[in-house]
Scaffold this active site. Structure first.
Site, PDB file in Angstrom:
ATOM      1  N   LYS A 191       2.201  17.918 -13.359  1.00  0.00           N
ATOM      2  CA  LYS A 191       3.534  18.217 -12.825  1.00  0.00           C
ATOM      3  C   LYS A 191       3.467  18.090 -11.314  1.00  0.00           C
ATOM      4  O   LYS A 191       2.953  18.966 -10.619  1.00  0.00           O
ATOM      5  CB  LYS A 191       4.022  19.620 -13.191  1.00  0.00           C
ATOM      6  CG  LYS A 191       5.534  19.770 -12.901  1.00  0.00           C
ATOM      7  CD  LYS A 191       5.963  21.179 -12.612  1.00  0.00           C
ATOM      8  CE  LYS A 191       5.788  21.564 -11.169  1.00  0.00           C
ATOM      9  NZ  LYS A 191       6.706  20.835 -10.224  1.00  0.00           N
ATOM     10  N   GLU A 267      -5.941  27.261  -6.135  1.00  0.00           N
ATOM     11  CA  GLU A 267      -6.247  27.043  -4.719  1.00  0.00           C
ATOM     12  C   GLU A 267      -4.956  27.346  -3.990  1.00  0.00           C
ATOM     13  O   GLU A 267      -4.002  26.572  -4.044  1.00  0.00           O
ATOM     14  CB  GLU A 267      -6.736  25.613  -4.483  1.00  0.00           C
ATOM     15  CG  GLU A 267      -7.360  25.404  -3.107  1.00  0.00           C
ATOM     16  CD  GLU A 267      -6.364  24.888  -2.083  1.00  0.00           C
ATOM     17  OE1 GLU A 267      -5.845  25.740  -1.301  1.00  0.00           O
ATOM     18  OE2 GLU A 267      -6.082  23.693  -2.073  1.00  0.00           O
ATOM     19  N   CYS A 302      -3.145  23.626   3.772  1.00  0.00           N
ATOM     20  CA  CYS A 302      -3.589  24.953   3.331  1.00  0.00           C
ATOM     21  C   CYS A 302      -4.738  25.479   4.179  1.00  0.00           C
ATOM     22  O   CYS A 302      -4.853  26.688   4.394  1.00  0.00           O
ATOM     23  CB  CYS A 302      -3.978  24.918   1.857  1.00  0.00           C
ATOM     24  SG  CYS A 302      -5.188  23.656   1.431  1.00  0.00           S
ATOM     25  N   GLU A 401       1.217  33.031   6.473  1.00  0.00           N
ATOM     26  CA  GLU A 401       1.066  31.570   6.447  1.00  0.00           C
ATOM     27  C   GLU A 401       2.415  30.926   6.748  1.00  0.00           C
ATOM     28  O   GLU A 401       3.376  31.082   5.991  1.00  0.00           O
ATOM     29  CB  GLU A 401       0.551  31.105   5.084  1.00  0.00           C
ATOM     30  CG  GLU A 401       0.286  29.612   5.042  1.00  0.00           C
ATOM     31  CD  GLU A 401      -0.238  29.140   3.699  1.00  0.00           C
ATOM     32  OE1 GLU A 401      -1.064  28.215   3.673  1.00  0.00           O
ATOM     33  OE2 GLU A 401       0.193  29.695   2.673  1.00  0.00           O
TER      34      GLU A 401
END
Length: 499
Positions: A191, A267, A302, A401
């Site tokens: 996906k 992750e 990331c 973040e």
């Protein structure tokens, strides 16, 4: 050809592209059962590229059924390792032959510079090749037993693997997920992010051409709350691999518990510290690396080095060097090979970044560069590379973040203080350490609570080195033979030789 392609060449190639917009289920490209579609926007211009099918529960259930049937037939799962290897190497060859097209799809889809997309393609192709080569080189084990018995430890494929990939590195993250899962003999349902599905659909065409059997690799574009949720709740998906936000990762683990307790490899987010000590070599070069660590890919990374921790004795001079490098890292047209930064992926993320910048100013951080939206192309979503100094651990921009080109600079006086600052985060994906003192390097790198520590570099390591985090950055490991092991299960065969 690629190295010599100009801005005009990429624009011309973009004008010729044909987009596949249907799901790839079974061995065919099909419309969604609901007939629904969603727009894919070019963030460089704000224009709609295409309308892509939006899969939901019915489409995912159909894909899962095809995947399970393929696994049971054994055309891939029980295929001789050497034959699986040849097919995957063929896929890598096709990706190499079409790398410009695949790179361009990612650039148009999510706004990254074409030079960055080409780098991603090199990594993606290398990943598929690496995993192909591991197929006949990762062995099971023979357990130590007495002479009257034999214990074998076999590695077998899990079954059906659902892979959910993010929008910031569409093709590279796809390769990291599907490479080891396919190499282990699983059936894979991918996906892609609804913000960047086009390269995944083109990859499905190449996988079909490479000879992957029906049902072994399928692509279901759609949203996380529909297609992603359906994969996570499916009783017939054996493993889910996800790269994305920590919040979504937590939700996927709950779905796994509510369904069949499938394996979930995550992750997730990061707020990575980059520690610079006064004894580091060549401050100017280190400053350039520190700027690249946060501004590469518009900070939509990331492991972005978003927290810069600098020893106070060199801090002012070092920040000035970082600011000097920022001047050459301004956003531009993603199709221009000279652009260091491109566009932010969409309007929502663009606003989110600007809101964080405003909050940094309100909380008292010192804005040294950037801090505003810019418009190299009208209608697109761009943010200037932004540097805040005087950041404290209590400030929002120093803890959360942002996923954008925003650097938070902290100062420290002692090694212990630097370690405490670095570890003061719910995340633990990556960390950097710059020093010429080998004793300090060994002390500090061992005490940084992070899945990866880069010493005198940022984001180093090739396919032989595992990638992943600790704490709320997740539990999965991409790259290296360790990722292949995640997509295998151990079976013990115990034989008695005395009867």
């Amino acid at each position: 050809m690629t190295a010599s392609m100009t801005h005009a060449d990429w624009q011309a190639l973009a004008g010729k592209l044909q987009f596949e917009t249907r799901a790839f289920i079974g061995q065919r490209f099909v419309e969604a059962t609901s007939g629904e579609r969603f727009p894919v926007i070019n963030p460089a211009t704000g224009e709609t590229l295409a309308e892509v099918v939006s899969c939901d529960n019915a489409d995912v259930e159909l894909a899962v059924r095809h995947a399970r049937e393929a696994f049971s037939r054994g055309e891939w799962s029980r295929l001789a390792p050497g034959q699986r290897k040849r097919t995957m190497l063929r896929l890598a060859e096709l990706m190499e032959a079409h790398k410009n097209e695949l790179a361009l799809l990612d650039t148009l889809d999510m706004g990254k510079p074409i030079s960055s997309s080409l780098g991603d393609m090199a990594g993606a192709i290398g990943c598929i090749r690496y995993n192909a080569e591991t197929i006949d080189k990762v062995y099971g084990e023979v357990a130590p037993t007495g002479e009257d018995s034999l214990g074998l430890v076999l590695r077998e494929p899990l079954g059906v693997v659902g892979s959910i990939v993010p929008w910031n590195f569409p093709m590279m993250m796809t390769a990291w997920k599907i490479g080891p899962a396919l190499a282990a003999g699983n059936s894979v349902i991918l996906k892609p992010s609804e913000k960047s599905p086009l390269s995944a659909l083109r990859l499905a065409q190449l996988a079909q051409e490479a000879g992957l059997p029906e049902g072994v690799f399928q692509v279901v574009p759609g949203f996380g709350h529909t297609a992603g949720k359906a994969l996570a709740l499916s009783m017939d998906v054996d493993c889910l691999s996800f790269t994305g936000s920590t919040g979504v990762g937590k939700q996927l683990m709950q779905y796994a518990g509510q369904s069949n307790l499938k394996r979930v490899y995550l992750e997730c987010g990061g707020k990575s510290p980059n520690l610079v000590f006064a004894d580091c070599k060549d401050l100017n070069a280190v400053a350039r690396h520190a700027a690249e660590a946060i501004f590469h890919n518009q900070g939509e990374v990331c492991i972005a080095g978003s927290r810069l921790l600098v020893e106070n004795s060199i801090r002012e001079a070092f920040v000035e060097r970082v600011l000097a490098h920022v001047e050459s890292m301004q956003p531009g047209d993603p199709l221009d090979p000279a652009s260091f930064m491109g566009a932010i992926v969409d309007e929502v993320q663009h606003k989110r970044i600007l809101d964080y910048i405003n909050q940094g100013v309100e909380e008292g951080a010192r804005l040294r560069a950037g801090g505003q939206a810019v418009s190299p192309i009208m209608g697109g979503y761009y943010v200037a590379p932004t540097v805040f100094d005087g950041v404290t651990p209590q400030m929002t921009i120093g803890r959360e973040e942002i996923f954008g080109p925003v650097l938070a600079v902290f100062g420290f006086d002692r090694e212990e203080e630097a370690i405490a600052l670095a570890n003061d985060s719910e995340y633990g994906l990556a960390a950097g350490l710059w020093s010429q003192d080998i004793d300090r390097i060994m002390r500090v790198s061992r005490r940084l609570h992070s899945g990866q520590v880069f010493v005198n570099n940022w984001a180093g390591g090739d396919m032989t080195v595992p990638f992943g985090g600790v704490k709320q950055s997740g539990n999965g490991r991409d790259k290296s033979h360790h990722s292949l092991e995640e997509y295998s299960e151990l079976k013990t065969v115990w034989m008695s030789l005395s009867t």
